[in-house]
Design an enzyme around this catalytic site. Sequence first.
Site: not given
Length: 320
Positions: A47, A107, A124, A143, A174, A199
């Site tokens: 990621e 993302n 994402k 995020e 993720c 991550n």
Amino acid sequence: MSHILTVAAAQMGPIQRTDSRDDVIARMLKLVEGAAHRGAHVVVFPELCLTPFFPRWYYETMAEADQWFDTQWPPTGMQAVLDLARQKGVMLQFSYAEKTPDNHHFNTASLVSRHGEEVLKYRKIHLPGHAEYIAERPLQHLEKRYFEVGNLGFPVRRLDFEGVATFNAGMLLCNDRRWPEAWRELGLQEVDLVMIGYNTPVANLDVKHEQPPHLKVLHSNLVVQAGCYQNNCFAVSVAKAGVEDGHAMFGNSIIVNPFGEIIAQASTWSDELLVADCDLRLCHVNRASTFNFSAHRRPEHYRRIVDQTGWKRPEHTLTV
């Protein structure tokens, strides 16, 4: 065809604020070269593999955070990596911070064919963390501040790697790997290979509950193994690892088969290649038995899963 798809997990060590994009691209080129040398057909990167994990930093405005977002396709510097992949005849999956022409921020993961064409894109959906600065946290996880919830659903594409195998490919990023609904969305499309970049920090984000680092690795592995077993697929789960900006990420990249077995696992916190042969015929073993969806699923009893978000206790308490 051989039914054997050889996949490579291209784990990456930390990317520091001071590292240039050229530095990162040079590392990616070396990993692609190594994966091709070892016979890989598909190479999967972590990621946000082009930048540090910048959501740990607080910016007052999106304009300040925009320095980490790519507005062009392919992202800056990636053409050299795609050219090498095309030269070597391998497919490439990578993730980056995407800013769209109409100013949306995602993302994003992209799967590129060995001919250099983007064949699958995912944004994402399960964004962790928070949107505002929280002073008592050991590190921020912003995020929800910098990214919007993905708007492409959970797509699966049927791909013919000519002369090797035909397979159904999907992607997660993720936190998505922790949600069984994400896996089931892919599984219901008969996914054969799920590519996951992540991550994940060693430090606990919940300051009220101390969780030892070994549990974080256990949970990361557990959800991927369960997802593969319950949805009859292989997965390549690839980390950014090591100490980045003073914060450790646990790494622990793995490749898992449809029986939930780890068939390859990282042993370092650095740039590292894991390569495994995936016999796609194994995806069909439990599709014909334990997890024969058409025979055994009972969606009429699953309404709560899509109608409800938060917890809802039973209305009455019985004295027992």
